[in-house]
Design a protein around this motif. Structure first.
Motif, mmCIF file in Angstrom:
data_model
loop_
_atom_site.group_PDB
_atom_site.id
_atom_site.type_symbol
_atom_site.label_atom_id
_atom_site.label_comp_id
_atom_site.label_asym_id
_atom_site.label_seq_id
_atom_site.Cartn_x
_atom_site.Cartn_y
_atom_site.Cartn_z
ATOM 1 N N ASP A 1 0.873 -1.174 0.000
ATOM 2 C CA ASP A 1 0.000 0.000 0.000
ATOM 3 C C ASP A 1 0.909 1.223 0.000
ATOM 4 N N LEU A 2 1.199 1.711 -1.194
ATOM 5 C CA LEU A 2 2.170 2.792 -1.333
ATOM 6 C C LEU A 2 1.665 4.115 -0.765
ATOM 7 N N ASP A 3 0.350 4.343 -0.765
ATOM 8 C CA ASP A 3 -0.177 5.568 -0.150
ATOM 9 C C ASP A 3 0.119 5.579 1.346
ATOM 10 N N GLU A 4 -0.115 4.453 2.000
ATOM 11 C CA GLU A 4 0.182 4.346 3.433
ATOM 12 C C GLU A 4 1.687 4.464 3.671
ATOM 13 N N ALA A 5 2.473 3.802 2.838
ATOM 14 C CA ALA A 5 3.933 3.866 2.983
ATOM 15 C C ALA A 5 4.428 5.296 2.843
#
Length: 138
Positions: free
Chosen positions: A68-72
């Motif tokens: 989950d790149l948005d969370e990362a």
């Protein structure tokens, strides 16, 4: 309005008051926190952010397919901001390994992202400046 089934109890039938000899758990927690140096609290928070970012980048051994790149991105931004703000308090000895970990996460994000960010616009780069792989790491 009163409950007609309720009965009043004499004062001696009330439950006993709490034992005043026991310490208040909240004051005990506050004393425990007061004994921990700020560098340890900041480092612990940074490690939690690093671990969570790594999981969301798919770097966790037990969740290799999770990504989950948005969370990362949010976690890496928070980590970079924390390290930027606290670096003078941490000193080089504590800050250097945390900065190395941040840089590794930033590079892992770049490798994982299919849409490249503009230079300086990647996660945390407003605090660290643009992050590029070094010649030895390419």
């Amino acid at each position: 309005m009163t409950d007609s089934g309720a009965t009043s109890q004499p004062d001696d039938a009330q439950p006993a008051a709490a034992d005043d000899s026991r310490p208040d758990p909240l004051s005990t927690v506050s004393r425990d926190i007061a004994d921990v140096p700020s560098v340890e609290i900041i480092s612990t928070a940074a490690l939690h952010l690093m671990s969570a970012a790594a999981v969301h980048l798919g770097l966790a051994e037990d969740l290799p397919d999770h990504q989950d790149l948005d969370e990362a991105r949010s976690l890496i931004d928070a980590l970079a901001g924390l390290l930027d703000a606290s670096a003078p308090s941490l000193g080089h000895h504590h800050a250097a390994p945390l900065r190395d970990g941040l840089r590794s996460l930033q590079l892992a994000f770049k490798e994982s992202s299919t849409i490249p960010d503009e230079p300086g616009a990647g996660p945390g780069e407003k605090y660290t400046g643009p992050v590029h792989p070094t010649a030895g790491r390419r």
